[in-house]
Motif scaffolding. Structure first.
Motif, PDB file in Angstrom:
ATOM      1  N   ALA A   1       0.810  -1.215   0.000  1.00 45.84           N
ATOM      2  CA  ALA A   1       0.000   0.000   0.000  1.00 45.84           C
ATOM      3  C   ALA A   1       0.848   1.272   0.000  1.00 45.84           C
ATOM      4  O   ALA A   1       0.301   2.366  -0.124  1.00 45.84           O
ATOM      5  CB  ALA A   1      -0.933   0.001   1.206  1.00 45.84           C
ATOM      6  N   GLY A   2       2.159   1.133   0.135  1.00 48.06           N
ATOM      7  CA  GLY A   2       3.018   2.306   0.163  1.00 48.06           C
ATOM      8  C   GLY A   2       3.002   3.032   1.489  1.00 48.06           C
ATOM      9  O   GLY A   2       3.209   4.240   1.552  1.00 48.06           O
ATOM     10  N   PHE A   3       2.794   2.301   2.587  1.00 52.74           N
ATOM     11  CA  PHE A   3       2.848   2.901   3.921  1.00 52.74           C
ATOM     12  C   PHE A   3       4.276   2.910   4.453  1.00 52.74           C
ATOM     13  O   PHE A   3       4.623   3.744   5.286  1.00 52.74           O
ATOM     14  CB  PHE A   3       1.952   2.140   4.901  1.00 52.74           C
ATOM     15  CG  PHE A   3       0.497   2.163   4.534  1.00 52.74           C
ATOM     16  CD1 PHE A   3      -0.038   3.173   3.740  1.00 52.74           C
ATOM     17  CD2 PHE A   3      -0.365   1.176   4.990  1.00 52.74           C
ATOM     18  CE1 PHE A   3      -1.389   3.201   3.410  1.00 52.74           C
ATOM     19  CE2 PHE A   3      -1.710   1.198   4.663  1.00 52.74           C
ATOM     20  CZ  PHE A   3      -2.221   2.206   3.867  1.00 52.74           C
ATOM     21  N   VAL A   4       5.075   1.964   4.035  1.00 50.45           N
ATOM     22  CA  VAL A   4       6.505   1.894   4.352  1.00 50.45           C
ATOM     23  C   VAL A   4       7.213   1.268   3.145  1.00 50.45           C
ATOM     24  O   VAL A   4       6.621   0.452   2.433  1.00 50.45           O
ATOM     25  CB  VAL A   4       6.795   1.036   5.611  1.00 50.45           C
ATOM     26  CG1 VAL A   4       6.423   1.766   6.884  1.00 50.45           C
ATOM     27  CG2 VAL A   4       6.087  -0.313   5.537  1.00 50.45           C
ATOM     28  N   PRO A   5       8.477   1.626   2.909  1.00 50.73           N
ATOM     29  CA  PRO A   5       9.183   1.000   1.790  1.00 50.73           C
ATOM     30  C   PRO A   5       9.606  -0.433   2.087  1.00 50.73           C
ATOM     31  O   PRO A   5       9.685  -1.258   1.175  1.00 50.73           O
ATOM     32  CB  PRO A   5      10.400   1.914   1.591  1.00 50.73           C
ATOM     33  CG  PRO A   5      10.608   2.572   2.915  1.00 50.73           C
ATOM     34  CD  PRO A   5       9.249   2.721   3.533  1.00 50.73           C
ATOM     35  N   VAL A   6       9.882  -0.716   3.357  1.00 50.48           N
ATOM     36  CA  VAL A   6      10.285  -2.063   3.770  1.00 50.48           C
ATOM     37  C   VAL A   6       9.712  -2.351   5.143  1.00 50.48           C
ATOM     38  O   VAL A   6       9.366  -1.444   5.899  1.00 50.48           O
ATOM     39  CB  VAL A   6      11.831  -2.218   3.824  1.00 50.48           C
ATOM     40  CG1 VAL A   6      12.439  -2.285   2.442  1.00 50.48           C
ATOM     41  CG2 VAL A   6      12.470  -1.103   4.652  1.00 50.48           C
ATOM     42  N   ALA A   7       9.620  -3.643   5.478  1.00 51.15           N
ATOM     43  CA  ALA A   7       9.094  -4.043   6.782  1.00 51.15           C
ATOM     44  C   ALA A   7       9.676  -5.390   7.170  1.00 51.15           C
ATOM     45  O   ALA A   7      10.008  -6.209   6.303  1.00 51.15           O
ATOM     46  CB  ALA A   7       7.565  -4.130   6.750  1.00 51.15           C
ATOM     47  N   THR A   8       9.796  -5.609   8.465  1.00 52.79           N
ATOM     48  CA  THR A   8      10.221  -6.924   8.942  1.00 52.79           C
ATOM     49  C   THR A   8       9.024  -7.869   8.961  1.00 52.79           C
ATOM     50  O   THR A   8       7.874  -7.445   9.048  1.00 52.79           O
ATOM     51  CB  THR A   8      10.816  -6.844  10.360  1.00 52.79           C
ATOM     52  OG1 THR A   8       9.867  -6.232  11.238  1.00 52.79           O
ATOM     53  CG2 THR A   8      12.109  -6.040  10.360  1.00 52.79           C
ATOM     54  N   GLY A   9       9.329  -9.144   8.893  1.00 51.81           N
ATOM     55  CA  GLY A   9       8.328 -10.190   9.027  1.00 51.81           C
ATOM     56  C   GLY A   9       8.974 -11.377   9.698  1.00 51.81           C
ATOM     57  O   GLY A   9      10.172 -11.372   9.991  1.00 51.81           O
ATOM     58  N   SER A  10       8.194 -12.397   9.951  1.00 48.55           N
ATOM     59  CA  SER A  10       8.763 -13.655  10.432  1.00 48.55           C
ATOM     60  C   SER A  10       8.137 -14.783   9.648  1.00 48.55           C
ATOM     61  O   SER A  10       7.018 -14.659   9.147  1.00 48.55           O
ATOM     62  CB  SER A  10       8.540 -13.839  11.934  1.00 48.55           C
ATOM     63  OG  SER A  10       7.168 -14.052  12.214  1.00 48.55           O
TER      64      SER A  10
END
Length: 492
Positions: free
Chosen positions: A164-173
């Motif tokens: 959605a373009g809320f952050v360019p990158v994000a952590t996940g598991s």
């Protein structure tokens, strides 16, 4: 206002270094999008936008004073199973609805030390148990490509936020596909590294021998920028491996100078992963992507792996067994949810857990306790551990004849929120991803097209141990000549 959400991390780094814009500009833009649009997707559980704006001002001052960290001031967000000091860390559960962590997970600390600025904590299936992000105490996450559909899980909030373009990158598991499957459903890139590459200290455990943190981004290069600081040995995690972390960003940029970066690459294609249960449109899109890889110089090689239904059965014995042990600590005594007015200790335990845990978590705890119980331990748990070894051996044998393995990421595209699927049908969404976790291998999912409904389709590439760089570079080579990773949903 500049459409910063269309920039790659590489473009943000370059723009910050060249003073084309500031970290405050970036954070303000993404904060505005989150405030105005996340009501549609529900991708955040906790927003830390005011704190992020203060950190952005600090980053701008540090950069002006000569701080040369490339990632200083770049926004991102964390999955809510990573502990964050002073911020709610709920794991998507009522059980931890009021838990404010007194410390940072190693991943959180490493990313902050690199200069990233967190905008908040992202929604997820409760305790990472789910494949659709409908299992969150904080409500379902909506897929930005079609708000009536699931984003995948358990890292659905992370995938949706990036899409959605809320952050360019994000952590996940990723315990059984929880990065790759939502990456496929949301049309983004997601990488699960080798088990032991990224510290698990401070990541609220689901299944300790399978859990591994990873990264989401629009592209392989974006993922490399985040995975780089996340990785490395940590004395606080006994499963963390003391192994040097290559500079994956440099590897990708260097590979781009090669006219034929995939010449000689052998891609293994297991027939077992293209059988019954695979949606026809997904199969067609995956086969088209494999032809594209051939045009780039790669060679397709027939290989054989353990049948995915067997890996699925193995996983759903081992993972719940570990979950039943890990989640025994949530008892209403030390932290988290506690029932009101317990009559005695037994009532405190029973009601706190039955009220604090959702149905899916309770289901897996019961499944795991059954598999570990006297009379069934040898027949189920021990047998599953033996099969796990055979699965790993099949992967090892396959890598004798290929460099990477290609499979569909998921058998279908995103389905409707509230679809009347049985638990077994939902579990099938991870049928192609689970084997990787059982073998401790790295794998990446990247977008390769859309079905007739306009929903994204992902391709999974699996590498041998410690071959994250190869997976990232191979994916980047594909993304240099295609635009699927640049496509964006119409939200906002």
């Amino acid at each position: 206002m500049t459409q910063f959400h269309h920039l790659s991390v590489h473009e943000m780094v370059t723009g910050l270094q060249n003073k084309q814009f500031s970290s405050s500009d970036l954070v303000a833009h993404f904060a505005s999008r989150i405030e105005s649009l996340d009501t549609q997707t529900n991708s955040f559980i906790t927003q830390t936008l005011d704190t992020a704006k203060q950190h952005a001002k600090t980053a701008d001052a540090l950069r002006a004073d000569g701080d040369t960290r490339p990632l200083l001031g770049v926004p991102m967000a964390h999955k809510d199973n990573l502990c964050t000091q002073g911020v709610l860390s709920t794991c998507g559960s009522k059980m931890l609805h009021n838990f404010v962590s007194p410390y940072d997970a190693t991943v959180v600390k490493n990313v902050a030390d690199a200069g990233f600025i967190s905008l908040g904590k992202l929604n997820m299936d409760e305790f990472a148990m789910g494949s659709d992000n409908e299992k969150s105490h904080y409500g379902a996450v909506h897929n930005p490509w079609d708000l009536s559909r699931v984003p995948g899980g358990s890292s659905g909030g992370s995938a949706a936020a990036v899409a959605a373009g809320f952050v360019p990158v994000a952590t996940g598991s990723d315990t059984g596909g929880s990065i790759r499957q939502p990456a496929s459903f949301c049309g983004v890139t997601g990488i699960k590294p080798t088990y032991g590459r990224v510290s698990r200290y401070g990541m609220i455990a689901y299944a300790s021998s399978l859990d591994q943190a990873g990264a989401f981004g629009k592209s392989a290069l974006d993922c490399a920028y985040l995975l780089q600081p996340m990785s490395g040995h940590d004395n606080k995690d006994s499963t963390s491996i003391a192994k040097d972390v290559p500079n994956w960003v440099d590897e990708i940029l260097t590979a781009r100078t090669n006219d034929k970066p995939l010449q000689g690459l052998r891609i293994g294609v297991p027939s077992e992963y293209f059988g019954a249960g695979l949606n026809d449109e997904v199969a067609t899109t995956v086969k088209s992507a494999l032809k594209h890889y051939e045009e780039l110089g790669a060679t397709l090689v027939d290989i054989h792996l353990t049948h995915p239904e067997i890996t699925l059965a193995t996983y759903y014995l081992l993972a719940p067994a570990e979950a039943s042990s890990n989640l025994s600590r949530f008892d209403g005594v030390r932290f988290g949810y506690r029932c009101e007015n317990p009559k005695d200790l037994h009532d405190l335990y029973t009601r706190s857990r039955s009220e604090g845990f959702g149905a899916e978590v309770q289901r897996r705890i019961i499944m795991g306790t059954y598999a570990l119980s006297a009379g069934y331990f040898d027949a189920y748990y021990v047998k599953a551990q033996k099969v796990r070894r055979l699965i790993a051996q099949d992967f090892a044998k396959a890598f004798e004849s290929c460099d990477v393995i290609a499979t569909p990421t998921a058998p279908t595209t995103a389905y409707k929120i509230g679809a009347s699927l049985t638990p077994a049908e939902i579990y099938m969404g991870d049928v192609y991803t689970i084997g990787v976790n059982l073998a401790g291998l790295p794998a990446i999912s990247h977008p390769i097209g859309f079905d007739k409904q306009g929903l994204p389709v992902g391709l999974q590439l699996i590498g041998n141990h410690w071959q994250e760089g190869k997976l990232l570079s191979v994916t980047d080579a594909y993304q240099q000549v295609t635009d699927f990773h640049k496509a964006a949903p119409s939200i906002g």
